[in-house]
Scaffold this active site. Structure first.
Site, PDB file in Angstrom:
ATOM      1  N   CYS A  33       1.168  -1.162  -0.159  1.00 16.91           N
ATOM      2  CA  CYS A  33       0.071   0.113   0.394  1.00 16.91           C
ATOM      3  C   CYS A  33       0.668   1.425   0.191  1.00 16.91           C
ATOM      4  O   CYS A  33       1.370   1.589  -0.771  1.00 16.91           O
ATOM      5  CB  CYS A  33      -1.010   0.260   1.419  1.00 16.91           C
ATOM      6  SG  CYS A  33      -2.208   1.031   0.897  1.00 16.91           S
ATOM      7  N   HIS A  79      -3.899  -5.093   1.034  1.00 18.10           N
ATOM      8  CA  HIS A  79      -3.436  -5.788   2.409  1.00 18.10           C
ATOM      9  C   HIS A  79      -3.994  -7.381   2.396  1.00 18.10           C
ATOM     10  O   HIS A  79      -5.041  -7.804   1.419  1.00 18.10           O
ATOM     11  CB  HIS A  79      -4.084  -4.905   3.516  1.00 18.10           C
ATOM     12  CG  HIS A  79      -3.757  -3.484   3.233  1.00 18.10           C
ATOM     13  ND1 HIS A  79      -2.789  -3.327   3.861  1.00 18.10           N
ATOM     14  CD2 HIS A  79      -4.412  -2.549   2.982  1.00 18.10           C
ATOM     15  CE1 HIS A  79      -2.403  -2.150   4.435  1.00 18.10           C
ATOM     16  NE2 HIS A  79      -3.218  -1.473   3.242  1.00 18.10           N
TER      17      HIS A  79
END
Length: 582
Positions: A369, A454
């Site tokens: 991310c 994630h």
């Protein structure tokens, strides 16, 4: 309508998260349809529901304990810190803007300097961020109460978690997560205290005595957490506490190592040491694999590395100095709420140069991310940091442009020949312009990988394939265990929480509270709250009407030398953002 209970705490990190999860797991094993609820949460660890709503990671864990699908109803207000004094406000799973602590609580100067006013892109249809958050606590209380009522309509029981302490008298008039929701929904409250810190009796008594008469009418009992030793030595104190307050202790939970539940926030995580208390299992092959996680500012969703820590022979630690990367076989740059800030921090610490040297030497690096974004060539950010164009580390052929609308998705794909599931939470939109191969939504160059996803390492086959690639690049004789199931390990941990409640709490007393509500006749413990916040804020119910006494007895639990630990709890309040600490 289903029954309910609020689990409050004498402090942050007292045990609310694990007790809530434990009660949920115990109830569902009894055939009760139960759901968790937290009206307002402050956390950088979040999760995406199947409908694309962002909620606190702890509530997703509690939903797993209850064996129900997580939803935005379970955490209607989420605050995600972006600086020392401001947070992004997420309402019913969607971001509605940035707001300062003072503005959130109705003081002057609503929006933080350099942040957008609430409302605009991402504001739920039919609502105005400014009208909901411009100090209008009644609107928020109405929203969270409606969410709780909906859960109670569709479940037999709802176990609510408070935040911080209900005795934060400076914040009582704006409270919607402790006594505010307890009174609005007529919930009995059990207060959890961490005896491992010391002073638990003073904490129980003081918490109760600082509440108004109306608030005290909802405090139905106490629960001791993290007890070590012989419980018979504790019992005289529990008897005296009941004599002083007129309230029973409904559980003494023993200290339990290595529960490994999802942490609520990364702001309080240690910068060094293992991710979990559990001892690393022996490796399946000849070597261990060492993983170093850069402890970047505003670190978010650091639970991504939990699946690695669960692998036998994998040692995970957080680092903040370049020399700590020297012996690492894999370096992870995790997600962050402040990508540009994290990039500057890496450069200031010398970690950026260390990462570049690793890449040049063909030593593995993984960016997730925000960590993926800063490994790219360029970042254009007029949204999060408003820093404009910033040069990245240049390790991946990726250009990132921050969009006002947040990406909230639950993607499914394939990488390294294995099926992968994950979730995405980001404002940055990445354009991949090259690379040696695709890697989920990102790419790989040499031994540097990057993705927005994630949770991808929780996919067992993919995790094993990735660790094999890392071991090969690092020259380690590490072999992933063929039978490690992260989902099964998580279920075992949740069952341990249920066992703690079943074996060490007065479950009959808990059931009476859930089914019958607030007991009648609970005595007032002086002095009570100061006069100015004692008046009930708008939207709350008056003191509860008389009901038959539940006759809850003192706990009849037994003790061992191991016990419950808590997911660190960043409070519902902005107190830490206003210069204080928790």
């Amino acid at each position: 309508m289903g029954g309910g209970l609020l689990v409050a705490g004498t402090t942050s990190d007292a045990g609310k998260s694990v007790v809530t999860a434990g009660i949920c797991r115990w109830l569902v094993r009894q055939g009760v349809k139960v759901a968790p609820f937290k009206a307002q949460n402050m956390s950088l660890n979040s999760f995406v529901t199947r409908e694309g709503a962002e909620i606190g990671r702890a509530q997703a864990m509690q939903a797993a304990a209850a064996r129900v699908e997580p939803s935005a109803l379970m955490n209607p207000v989420l605050l995600k810190p972006g600086s020392d004094r401001s947070s992004q406000v997420v309402l019913l799973g969607k971001p509605v803007g940035e707001l300062s602590a003072r503005g959130y609580f109705g003081g002057p100067g609503g929006s933080a300097p350099g942040t957008a006013q609430l409302g605009g892109p991402g504001t739920p249809e039919g609502s105005s961020g400014a009208s909901l958050y411009g100090g209008r606590r009644e609107a928020l209380l109405g929203t969270v109460t409606e969410c709780l009522e909906e859960l109670r309509r569709t479940h037999d029981a709802v176990i609510c978690e408070g935040a911080g302490s209900p005795a934060e008298i400076n914040l009582r008039r704006t409270d919607i997560v402790n006594m505010g929701i307890a009174r609005a929904a007529r919930l009995p409250v059990v207060v959890v205290g961490d005896i491992d810190r010391g002073g638990v009796f003073a904490s129980f008594f003081g918490t109760t005595a600082l509440l108004s008469r109306e608030d005290q009418a909802h405090i139905a009992g106490y629960m001791v957490n993290k007890f070590r030793g012989d419980v018979t030595l504790l019992e005289p104190g529990l008897d005296m506490l009941r004599d002083l307050t007129g309230r029973p202790t409904v559980g003494v939970l023993p200290f339990a190592h290595g529960l490994g539940i999802d942490e609520e926030d990364g702001l309080r995580v240690s910068m060094r040491g293992a991710v979990r208390e559990s001892v690393v299992a022996p490796p399946h092959g000849a070597d261990v694999l060492r993983v170093a996680v850069c402890a970047v500012p505003l670190m978010s969703n650091f639970t991504d590395v939990d699946a690695l820590a669960a692998e036998p022979g994998v040692i995970v630690r957080f680092v903040d100095r370049p020399e700590e990367l020297a012996d690492a076989d894999l370096v992870i740059v995790p997600g962050t709420r402040g990508t540009v800030k994290a990039l500057a921090w890496l450069r200031e610490r010398g970690l950026a140069d260390a990462l570049k040297r690793r890449a040049a030497e063909g030593r593995p690096v993984l960016g997730i991310c925000g960590g993926y974004q800063l490994l790219g060539e360029r970042i254009e950010d007029d949204v999060e940091s408003r820093a404009g164009t910033v040069e990245g580390l240049g390790l991946l052929p990726v250009r990132v442009r921050f969009a006002r609308e947040k990406t909230l998705e639950r993607p499914v794909g394939e990488a390294l020949g294995e099926r992968v599931e994950g979730y995405e939470i980001h404002h940055g939109v990445a354009e991949v312009t090259g690379g040696d191969e695709a890697f989920l939504d990102g790419c790989r160059v040499g031994s540097v990988w990057g993705t927005h996803w994630h949770g991808s390492l929780e996919s067992d086959g993919f995790r094993r394939a990735f660790l094999r690639r890392v071991a090969d690049a690092a020259g380690r004789s590490f072999v992933p265990a063929p039978d490690t199931s992260f989902a099964a390990l998580r279920e075992e941990q949740l069952d341990r929480l249920g066992d703690l409640i079943e074996h060490h709490a007065d479950t009959d007393a808990l059931l009476r509270l859930i089914e019958r509500g607030v007991p009648a006749g609970l005595p007032f413990v002086p002095p009570g709250a100061p006069a100015h916040p004692a008046e009930a804020p708008a939207g709350e119910k008056p003191a509860v009407p008389a009901q038959p006494s539940d006759g809850a007895a003192d706990t009849a639990s037994t003790a061992a030398n191991t016990a419950a630990s808590d997911a660190p709890d960043q409070s519902h309040s902005f107190e830490a953002l206003e210069g204080g600490t928790r």
